[in-house]
Design an enzyme around this catalytic site. Structure first.
Site, short mmCIF file in Angstrom:
data_model
loop_
_atom_site.label_atom_id
_atom_site.label_comp_id
_atom_site.label_asym_id
_atom_site.label_seq_id
_atom_site.Cartn_x
_atom_site.Cartn_y
_atom_site.Cartn_z
N SER A 33 0.85 -1.18 0.00
CA SER A 33 0.00 0.00 0.00
C SER A 33 0.89 1.24 0.00
O SER A 33 1.90 1.27 0.70
CB SER A 33 -0.89 -0.03 1.26
OG SER A 33 -1.73 1.09 1.29
N GLY A 36 2.94 3.18 -4.81
CA GLY A 36 2.87 3.95 -6.05
C GLY A 36 2.30 3.16 -7.23
O GLY A 36 2.34 3.63 -8.37
N SER A 38 -0.85 2.46 -8.21
CA SER A 38 -1.93 3.10 -8.95
C SER A 38 -1.46 4.35 -9.68
O SER A 38 -1.91 4.65 -10.79
CB SER A 38 -3.09 3.45 -8.01
OG SER A 38 -3.70 2.27 -7.55
N SER A 105 -2.12 -7.37 -4.03
CA SER A 105 -1.93 -8.79 -4.38
C SER A 105 -0.68 -9.36 -3.70
O SER A 105 0.31 -9.67 -4.36
CB SER A 105 -1.88 -8.98 -5.90
OG SER A 105 -1.04 -8.06 -6.57
#
Lengths: 208, 208
Positions: A33, A36, A38, A105
């Site tokens: 999380s 970077g 996205s 993931s």
């Protein structure tokens, strides 16, 4: 009067690619999380679209609140979440679109399943669909410092259970096709790194 | 060195449509087994691709054995089957692709849910995605006479339980956007009928 319908098998993937003038494949981003994923995936999507390449990004916003809204965060549901995303990415790739997925993931087995689904997609003389794993590799300290949504803070405070990197494992890819480091390179440099890879593989016309 | 990542929201649908040069929407075929749904949907898909329009067909072959392979034929699973198909069609439409779905989809409530998902898809100044229901309307006697897969025969013999039209209901659409009759018109005529509708709605350039 057509009382005898001919039962079409439909277009082969090769025929669809020819009609569309491009090949579909999947670019699978994985990482912590706030690593970077996205940001780079979005910039890459825009870059591809500007090149005239059909691309589409699957992410939490358009998947978790839609297709996968029935799933929670148990291990079983997390696996099913990734399985469905892999299947949908494969459908997009089959449709001659470049599918980009940006999900943490964290489990190697889930990502291997996604890779396997693509590897087994060759049929009717069609090649299997390419699966390109992009590991967004940053130290957890950097991710935790960024913490744009305050999730690490909540995880440290115990308000979020089983948070990847804090209270749940992140299993780093062993042989990702590409590794990018958003704490060392700019977004543009990361995109350029991926584009160079795609060109080298013949997945993107270098002249465009 | 980019330690401060900008968090992109991604492209709006309008921006993607502009980059792709087309708008996505969903054409939802519904009708009895052997009514000709897949035949017409396949011919329409090919027609659109030849016009240079990105289109993709979701059907039993690429969905039931992939994304929905965990689902059986209980009422709950049938609902979930259609729900997922509707969500995936919506993703394709959102990606500026024309999604064609060819499933019996016998229940009005399931199809209404699919329509609702599209109707509620307007956001960030984007219009909602269009949903076009195509009722493939033929007398069950004709479907049963065609019976290309021998399914009606098995249903009559009790070898298949809850077979739509024989031992399970088919709820005909009340207000489909288009009704086609494959026992009265050729496949080409059915495709032309749909194309004329799309042109009339501004969903397909008439000049192409």
């Amino acid at each position: 009067m057509a009382t005898n319908i001919t039962w079409h098998d439909g277009l082969t993937r090769r025929e669809r690619n020819e009609a569309r003038g491009q090949k579909g494949y999947t670019i699978w981003f994985t990482g912590l999380s706030a690593s970077g994923k996205s940001t780079v995936a979005t910039a890459l999507e825009q870059h591809l679209l500007h090149l005239g390449v059909a691309a589409y990004r699957l992410d939490g916003d358009n998947v978790r609140f839609g297709l996968n809204k029935d799933l929670g965060f148990s291990e079983k549901d997390r696996n099913e979440n990734i399985r469905r995303i892999a299947e949908v990415a494969k459908l997009f790739a089959d449709s001659s679109t470049v599918a980009l997925t940006s999900f943490i993931s964290p489990y190697r087995a889930d990502r291997e399943l996604a890779r396997e689904l693509h590897a087994k997609s060759g049929q009717n003389g069609d090649d299997a669909l390419e699966f390109i794993e992009v590991y967004v590799d940053i130290p957890i300290e950097v991710a935790e410092q960024r913490d744009p949504k305050g999730l690490y803070k909540k995880a440290r405070a115990g308000e979020i259970k089983e948070f990847t990197g804090i209270s749940a494992p992140y299993e780093a890819p062993e042989k990702p096709e590409i590794t990018i480091k958003t704490h060392e390179s700019s977004v543009e440099e990361c995109v350029a790194q991926i584009v160079t890879y795609l060109q080298g593989k013949g997945l993107l016309a270098a002249s465009k």
